[in-house]
Write a protein that holds these residues in place. Structure first.
Motif, PDB file in Angstrom:
ATOM      1  N   ALA A  50      18.722 -14.355 -25.716  1.00  0.00           N
ATOM      2  CA  ALA A  50      18.136 -15.231 -26.740  1.00  0.00           C
ATOM      3  C   ALA A  50      18.990 -15.245 -28.008  1.00  0.00           C
ATOM      4  O   ALA A  50      19.219 -16.311 -28.602  1.00  0.00           O
ATOM      5  CB  ALA A  50      16.714 -14.780 -27.058  1.00  0.00           C
ATOM      6  N   HIS A  51      19.468 -14.077 -28.427  1.00  0.00           N
ATOM      7  CA  HIS A  51      20.334 -14.022 -29.610  1.00  0.00           C
ATOM      8  C   HIS A  51      21.596 -14.857 -29.401  1.00  0.00           C
ATOM      9  O   HIS A  51      22.050 -15.557 -30.309  1.00  0.00           O
ATOM     10  CB  HIS A  51      20.714 -12.575 -29.930  1.00  0.00           C
TER      11      HIS A  51
ATOM     12  N   THR B 263      13.270 -22.190 -33.399  1.00  0.00           N
ATOM     13  CA  THR B 263      12.431 -22.289 -34.588  1.00  0.00           C
ATOM     14  C   THR B 263      12.555 -20.984 -35.377  1.00  0.00           C
ATOM     15  O   THR B 263      13.004 -19.962 -34.853  1.00  0.00           O
ATOM     16  CB  THR B 263      10.959 -22.505 -34.199  1.00  0.00           C
ATOM     17  N   GLU B 264      12.149 -21.040 -36.630  1.00  0.00           N
ATOM     18  CA  GLU B 264      12.202 -19.822 -37.457  1.00  0.00           C
ATOM     19  C   GLU B 264      11.307 -18.743 -36.864  1.00  0.00           C
ATOM     20  O   GLU B 264      11.642 -17.559 -36.882  1.00  0.00           O
ATOM     21  CB  GLU B 264      11.783 -20.145 -38.901  1.00  0.00           C
TER      22      GLU B 264
ATOM     23  N   GLU C 287       5.165 -29.015 -32.375  1.00  0.00           N
ATOM     24  CA  GLU C 287       6.444 -28.678 -33.016  1.00  0.00           C
ATOM     25  C   GLU C 287       7.171 -27.596 -32.222  1.00  0.00           C
ATOM     26  O   GLU C 287       8.382 -27.685 -31.985  1.00  0.00           O
ATOM     27  CB  GLU C 287       6.205 -28.218 -34.459  1.00  0.00           C
ATOM     28  N   GLU C 288       6.439 -26.579 -31.802  1.00  0.00           N
ATOM     29  CA  GLU C 288       7.048 -25.462 -31.076  1.00  0.00           C
ATOM     30  C   GLU C 288       7.678 -25.919 -29.763  1.00  0.00           C
ATOM     31  O   GLU C 288       8.736 -25.436 -29.365  1.00  0.00           O
ATOM     32  CB  GLU C 288       5.987 -24.390 -30.786  1.00  0.00           C
ATOM     33  N   PHE C 289       7.035 -26.878 -29.071  1.00  0.00           N
ATOM     34  CA  PHE C 289       7.528 -27.335 -27.775  1.00  0.00           C
ATOM     35  C   PHE C 289       8.227 -28.705 -27.861  1.00  0.00           C
ATOM     36  O   PHE C 289       8.440 -29.348 -26.850  1.00  0.00           O
ATOM     37  CB  PHE C 289       6.376 -27.375 -26.758  1.00  0.00           C
TER      38      PHE C 289
ATOM     39  N   THR D 235       9.949 -15.660 -26.738  1.00  0.00           N
ATOM     40  CA  THR D 235       9.254 -15.640 -28.032  1.00  0.00           C
ATOM     41  C   THR D 235       7.787 -15.255 -27.860  1.00  0.00           C
ATOM     42  O   THR D 235       7.267 -14.406 -28.594  1.00  0.00           O
ATOM     43  CB  THR D 235       9.339 -17.032 -28.701  1.00  0.00           C
ATOM     44  N   LEU D 236       7.113 -15.868 -26.881  1.00  0.00           N
ATOM     45  CA  LEU D 236       5.694 -15.574 -26.656  1.00  0.00           C
ATOM     46  C   LEU D 236       5.468 -14.092 -26.365  1.00  0.00           C
ATOM     47  O   LEU D 236       4.550 -13.466 -26.899  1.00  0.00           O
ATOM     48  CB  LEU D 236       5.157 -16.408 -25.498  1.00  0.00           C
ATOM     49  N   ALA D 237       6.314 -13.519 -25.495  1.00  0.00           N
ATOM     50  CA  ALA D 237       6.165 -12.106 -25.144  1.00  0.00           C
ATOM     51  C   ALA D 237       6.421 -11.220 -26.361  1.00  0.00           C
ATOM     52  O   ALA D 237       5.701 -10.235 -26.592  1.00  0.00           O
ATOM     53  CB  ALA D 237       7.121 -11.750 -24.010  1.00  0.00           C
TER      54      ALA D 237
END
Length: 583
Positions: free
Chosen positions: A254-255, A319-320, A454-456, A513-515
């Motif tokens: 992810a990074h 996203t932030e 916005e997230e998706f 992100t969710l996890a």
């Protein structure tokens, strides 16, 4: 002009579809294509690239809007009937008759294709032996596992000896073991009968078996050549890096994905992260953490990802909130969200799940893996509260499912394998409907719809009908609807089946992100490389639990520290079958 060694030739081939209101959509935009006789040729591309439209044009099921298409030296429009008498076509949803037996299905397709009675016994014998179906001729097709259904579909497609075989994503939803067996059969036919095969596939390792590969995107050919040619696109740009101790590969991935200035793509592979650079500049994240990357051999998927990133926006910008989530901690908590003890499920005399026990922790990504018919879907449905257990104990989010199934479901979000929202309703109408189902107050519903759209990245699609969305957007909408009520646990049933690698990257970045924010994820998948994203996974076969642990633990137990997940999966299942476990 078609040459003798060509089975398909397209010149300036164009196909457009008329929509309501006088609008048109272009599926294929004046493409040129040539498929050689006696070899395997593959076409790859993201959702909406035009792959299935191309297959249907070649099969004579629709006419081009413009340009020319010859198949086996014949005009695809004028000579459509003659072409269809010489080709075999296996679409994504092949028409097996589930209430007929294996033998009856084969007889029906032999009748449809006019296969002479005297040639059938020898052809049937060869097909049934190659497909491993000789013991199942009396079994109803509806009672076969997914892998066996695909093999029967291929057998029915090949009851006659065609001059050209068209396969439209023949292994979607099929486990690695069945997929390997299916491809061994296809390659054997190419060798034994000099069969010409044209296949579309979502699996890059399948495309690597082809002699030539075409890359389609939004109706255009981005590139074509041998798998080696496409690998060379990524030459000197591929690297491998190991995560820091205790950090899941998905966090490092992810990074890297978030650094869109320096990194084209990143994916967990063999317990490490394989990535592609944009140029020669060092990657700031790796430099800041004193991590050393090693050069890696490019694969076809690497060339494919570079081509896709050039052709479209590519991976969604983070996203932030998703950036901050990576810094909250990378390990699941010790809090148990799901507890399974001695779980059994029987259907009459048949045991689908046999005495299974495990726990899943808050914020953990936990995979349920297994061959078709292994019992993982049954386990999954029991965990969701969709199917009652025969015996054993099962609690979800601290609630005993036997005693309070409805209360447990309030803590659960569910995304089905097949798109299950309302196709005739718009994106916002679907979200409002599910918000109402979950009992959200109007103010909170409005807030959640805004947050999730916005997230998706659905904000500009809110008035579009759900059924008209591309596959990747349908998946995002399904996720958004499942998360409206902020469930503690999210169940994902083969959510990436049939979608391309770029859409899968976007999907897993959001799951990471969710996890990290504390949502527990339970996932079934047939893309074994996705087991790399899991904190732990379990493999079942014939209802029995064969292995459970982290990817690194399971590799260590097998003594294969760098093996890819397809090989790990096949090794575990074959070892258990040789020992007779779960038989």
């Amino acid at each position: 002009m078609t040459t003798l060694d060509e089975v398909i030739r397209a010149e300036k081939l164009h196909k457009a579809f008329r929509l309501g209101g006088g609008k048109t959509i272009t599926a294929l935009d004046h493409i040129d294509l040539s498929v050689k006789k006696g070899q395997l040729t593959a076409v790859i591309g993201p959702d909406g690239a035009g792959k299935t439209t191309l297959m249907r044009l070649i099969a004579g099921l629709m006419d081009p809007t413009d340009g020319s298409l010859t198949v086996l030296g014949k005009d695809s429009v004028k000579d459509a009937e003659e072409i269809q008498s010489r080709i075999s076509y296996m679409p994504q949803k092949f028409g097996l008759y589930e209430d007929l037996t294996v033998q009856e299905n084969m007889d029906l397709y032999a009748d449809l294709h006019g296969v002479p009675k005297e040639t059938r016994p020898a052809r049937y014998k060869k097909l049934l032996e190659m497909m491993g179906l000789e013991r199942f001729t009396g079994r109803f097709a509806g009672k076969l596992s997914g892998g066996m259904k695909q093999k029967l579909g291929l057998a029915c497609t090949l009851v006659r000896s065609p001059d050209l075989l068209l396969l439209d994503e023949p292994t979607v939803g099929v486990d690695p073991l069945s997929r390997r067996e299916l491809w061994e059969i296809i390659k054997q036919f190419v060798k034994d009968e000099n069969l010409s095969v044209f296949v579309s596939t979502a699996y890059m390792n399948e495309a690597e078996m082809a002699s030539e590969v075409y890359v389609l995107h939004e109706g255009h050919v981005l590139a074509d050549g041998t798998p080696e040619d496409l690998c060379r696109i990524a030459e000197n740009r591929c690297f491998t890096v190991s995560p820091e101790a205790g950090v899941p590969t998905r966090i490092l991935q992810a990074h890297l994905l978030d650094d869109m200035d320096h990194v084209v793509d990143a994916v967990p592979r063999g317990g490490e992260v394989h990535f592609i650079t944009k140029g020669k500049d060092p990657v700031p994240y790796l430099r800041a953490h004193h991590m050393e990357a090693r050069p890696a051999e490019p694969k076809l998927e690497d060339g494919f990802m570079i081509l896709l990133r050039k052709a479209e926006k590519g991976i969604l910008p983070p996203t932030e909130e998703s950036k901050k989530a990576l810094d909250l901690g990378s390990r699941p908590s010790q809090e148990v969200n799901i507890r399974v003890k001695n779980l059994v499920k029987k259907f009459g005399d048949f045991t689908a799940v046999a005495n299974t026990s495990f726990e899943v922790h808050k914020g953990e990504i936990f995979g349920l893996l297994g061959p078709n018919g292994a019992g993982k879907t049954t386990t999954f449905k029991m965990l969701c509260g969709l199917l009652p257990e025969t015996s054993g104990f099962l609690s979800v989010a601290g609630v005993d499912l036997r005693k309070a199934r409805t209360r447990a479901r309030a803590n659960i979000g569910y995304v089905a394998q097949k798109f299950s929202l309302y196709s005739n309703m718009t994106v916002i109408e679907n979200m409002e409907f599910y918000g109402g189902v979950y009992g959200l107050p109007p103010k909170r519903m409005k807030e959640r719809i805004k947050e999730l759209s916005e997230e998706f990245y659905l904000s500009d699609r809110m008035e579009q009908k759900a059924g008209d969305l591309p596959g990747g957007y349908k998946q995002r909408l399904s996720m958004a609807c499942a998360l409206l009520h902020e469930p503690k646990i999210l169940f994902l049933d083969e959510p990436t089946s049939g979608i391309d690698p770029l859409a899968r990257r976007n999907f897993w970045r959001q799951i990471t992100t969710l996890a990290a924010l504390g949502t527990t994820i339970i996932i079934t998948t047939h893309f074994m490389e996705e087991a790399e994203y899991c904190d732990r996974f379990m493999i079942q076969d014939n209802g029995h639990l064969l292995a459970i642990g982290s990817p690194s633990d399971i590799r260590k137990e097998l003594g294969r520290p760098k093996a890819d997940m397809d090989d790990i999966f096949i090794a575990i299942v074959e070892r258990a079958r040789e020992k007779g476990e779960g038989a």
